[in-house]
Design a protein around this motif. Structure first.
Motif, PDB file in Angstrom:
ATOM      1  N   THR A 222       0.829  -1.199   0.000  1.00  0.00           N
ATOM      2  CA  THR A 222       0.000   0.000   0.000  1.00  0.00           C
ATOM      3  C   THR A 222       0.863   1.248   0.000  1.00  0.00           C
ATOM      4  O   THR A 222       2.067   1.192   0.313  1.00  0.00           O
ATOM      5  CB  THR A 222      -0.931   0.009   1.232  1.00  0.00           C
TER       6      THR A 222
ATOM      7  N   ASP B 138      -3.474   3.618  -2.701  1.00  0.00           N
ATOM      8  CA  ASP B 138      -3.771   2.343  -3.350  1.00  0.00           C
ATOM      9  C   ASP B 138      -3.308   1.196  -2.462  1.00  0.00           C
ATOM     10  O   ASP B 138      -2.468   1.369  -1.569  1.00  0.00           O
ATOM     11  CB  ASP B 138      -3.160   2.251  -4.752  1.00  0.00           C
ATOM     12  N   TYR B 139      -3.864   0.030  -2.693  1.00  0.00           N
ATOM     13  CA  TYR B 139      -3.586  -1.105  -1.817  1.00  0.00           C
ATOM     14  C   TYR B 139      -3.724  -2.411  -2.608  1.00  0.00           C
ATOM     15  O   TYR B 139      -4.439  -2.499  -3.607  1.00  0.00           O
ATOM     16  CB  TYR B 139      -4.551  -1.125  -0.621  1.00  0.00           C
ATOM     17  N   GLN B 140      -3.007  -3.402  -2.128  1.00  0.00           N
ATOM     18  CA  GLN B 140      -3.076  -4.734  -2.718  1.00  0.00           C
ATOM     19  C   GLN B 140      -2.844  -5.771  -1.625  1.00  0.00           C
ATOM     20  O   GLN B 140      -1.857  -5.695  -0.883  1.00  0.00           O
ATOM     21  CB  GLN B 140      -2.040  -4.895  -3.828  1.00  0.00           C
TER      22      GLN B 140
ATOM     23  N   THR C  76      -7.084  -5.837  -5.220  1.00  0.00           N
ATOM     24  CA  THR C  76      -6.381  -4.617  -5.621  1.00  0.00           C
ATOM     25  C   THR C  76      -7.374  -3.470  -5.702  1.00  0.00           C
ATOM     26  O   THR C  76      -8.481  -3.641  -6.222  1.00  0.00           O
ATOM     27  CB  THR C  76      -5.722  -4.806  -6.995  1.00  0.00           C
TER      28      THR C  76
ATOM     29  N   SER D 200      -8.056   1.186  -4.962  1.00  0.00           N
ATOM     30  CA  SER D 200      -7.569   2.524  -4.619  1.00  0.00           C
ATOM     31  C   SER D 200      -8.738   3.382  -4.160  1.00  0.00           C
ATOM     32  O   SER D 200      -9.864   3.231  -4.637  1.00  0.00           O
ATOM     33  CB  SER D 200      -6.869   3.183  -5.807  1.00  0.00           C
TER      34      SER D 200
ATOM     35  N   GLY E 168       5.394   4.129  -0.886  1.00  0.00           N
ATOM     36  CA  GLY E 168       4.646   2.975  -0.414  1.00  0.00           C
ATOM     37  C   GLY E 168       5.478   2.012   0.400  1.00  0.00           C
ATOM     38  O   GLY E 168       6.700   2.147   0.532  1.00  0.00           O
TER      39      GLY E 168
END
Length: 321
Positions: A49, A71-73, A88, A90, A278
């Motif tokens: 992230t 954003d993140y995963q 995934t 954002s 990130g």
């Protein structure tokens, strides 16, 4: 029925051809936008992230938009070494100033811009399927000769679903809240250089589909520091663009990585720039006995670790062996 059939196919393929994707150190998709071909490994939970901010200026619409978001995963290796499940997405805020025919206005848009849940599966690993070349004991020249099979990449397939809830301003008029996404992913590992290609088809059930290609080149400068460059081409009736990204990542320990990156494009509808930072963190619950000998991606890291473990240690009387 289709979901069951696809899942059954994954079961059949995985049980007939199981090879480890686990690596000793974290394997992150950040800071670029492409996915690597290799999974994180079974029982590995990984979170990636970071925040970003930038600006879009649209000459045709007369808008100037300040953007910030995150954003993140979330990635998890489930059941088989070659299979990865991931989420995934954002969340993005846009502050918009508009000047159209002398009339100025301000507005704000804020919501989850993307959310996609999917699965990635490695269908071909050349170092496993083709085997590694043995050294020629009789010819130094033969050992130095270019090997064409190094051009053959690892290949993964990805299938996912975009989803959105409520009244989301990032959906275009008439767009459904659920739509499929698919991708083909390739990866070449050439020593300190890695080339990743993504070929993406998005929102396949919608009237306005989107297609994208991403090429990411990563170079490992030191064991803890790497730099990358990336080109992304987007083609769609609503939005088309050419984007370039560049940045670097720094590894701390085996399970933690920090990164920074920047983005630019080459047009004025809109003109874009963006900077991002990130972190990637891995919760490593992978078992040692799951580390199969057939692994190509992981064995390189393990061999390096074993070599370090064999180095002379302190002999107990203040000196080194």
């Amino acid at each position: 029925m289709r979901i069951s059939a696809i899942f059954s196919l994954f079961l059949i393929i995985a049980t007939t051809s199981l090879h480890a994707q686990y690596t000793e150190t974290i394997n992150s998709n950040r800071p670029g936008q492409s996915q690597g071909a290799f999974a994180v490994g079974t029982n590995v939970l990984q979170f990636e992230t970071g925040p970003y901010f930038g600006n879009d200026t649209h000459a045709g619409l007369g808008t100037d938009t300040d953007i910030w978001g995150i954003d993140y995963q979330l990635r998890y290796g489930l059941l088989f070494e070659r299979l990865e499940l991931n989420l995934t997405g954002s969340f993005e805020n846009q502050d918009i100033w508009r000047d159209f025919l002398g009339v100025t206005s301000e507005g704000n848009v804020r919501n989850f811009k993307t959310n996609t849940i999917g699965a990635k599966y490695l269908v071909f690993d050349p170092n496993v399927s083709l085997g590694e070349d043995k050294p020629n004991l009789y010819s130094w020249k033969a050992n130095q000769r270019f090997k064409w099979k190094t051009l053959i990449p690892a290949i993964s397939v990805y299938a996912g679903a975009n989803f959105s809830f409520g009244d989301n301003p990032y959906l275009f008029e008439g767009e459904g809240k659920f739509s499929p996404k698919a991708a083909i992913i390739t990866q070449n590992n050439w020593g300190r250089w890695v080339l990743v290609l993504n070929f993406i088809a998005d929102k396949l059930t919608e009237e306005y589909r989107s297609y994208a290609g991403i090429a990411t080149v990563t170079h490992t400068v030191t064991p803890n520091f790497a730099i990358f460059g990336e080109y992304q081409a987007i083609k769609g009736e609503i939005y088309a663009d050419d984007l370039v990204r560049a940045g670097g990542a720094y590894l701390i320990g085996k399970n933690l990585q920090f990164d920074v990156s920047g983005l630019l494009n080459f047009k004025e509808t809109p003109s874009r720039w963006q900077v991002a930072a990130g972190v990637s963190y891995r919760l490593d619950l992978h078992k040692v006995d799951e580390f199969l000998e057939e692994s190509s991606e992981g064995n390189r890291r393990r061999a390096r670790t074993e070599k370090l473990d064999e180095e002379p240690e302190n002999d107990g009387d203040g000196g080194n062996k």
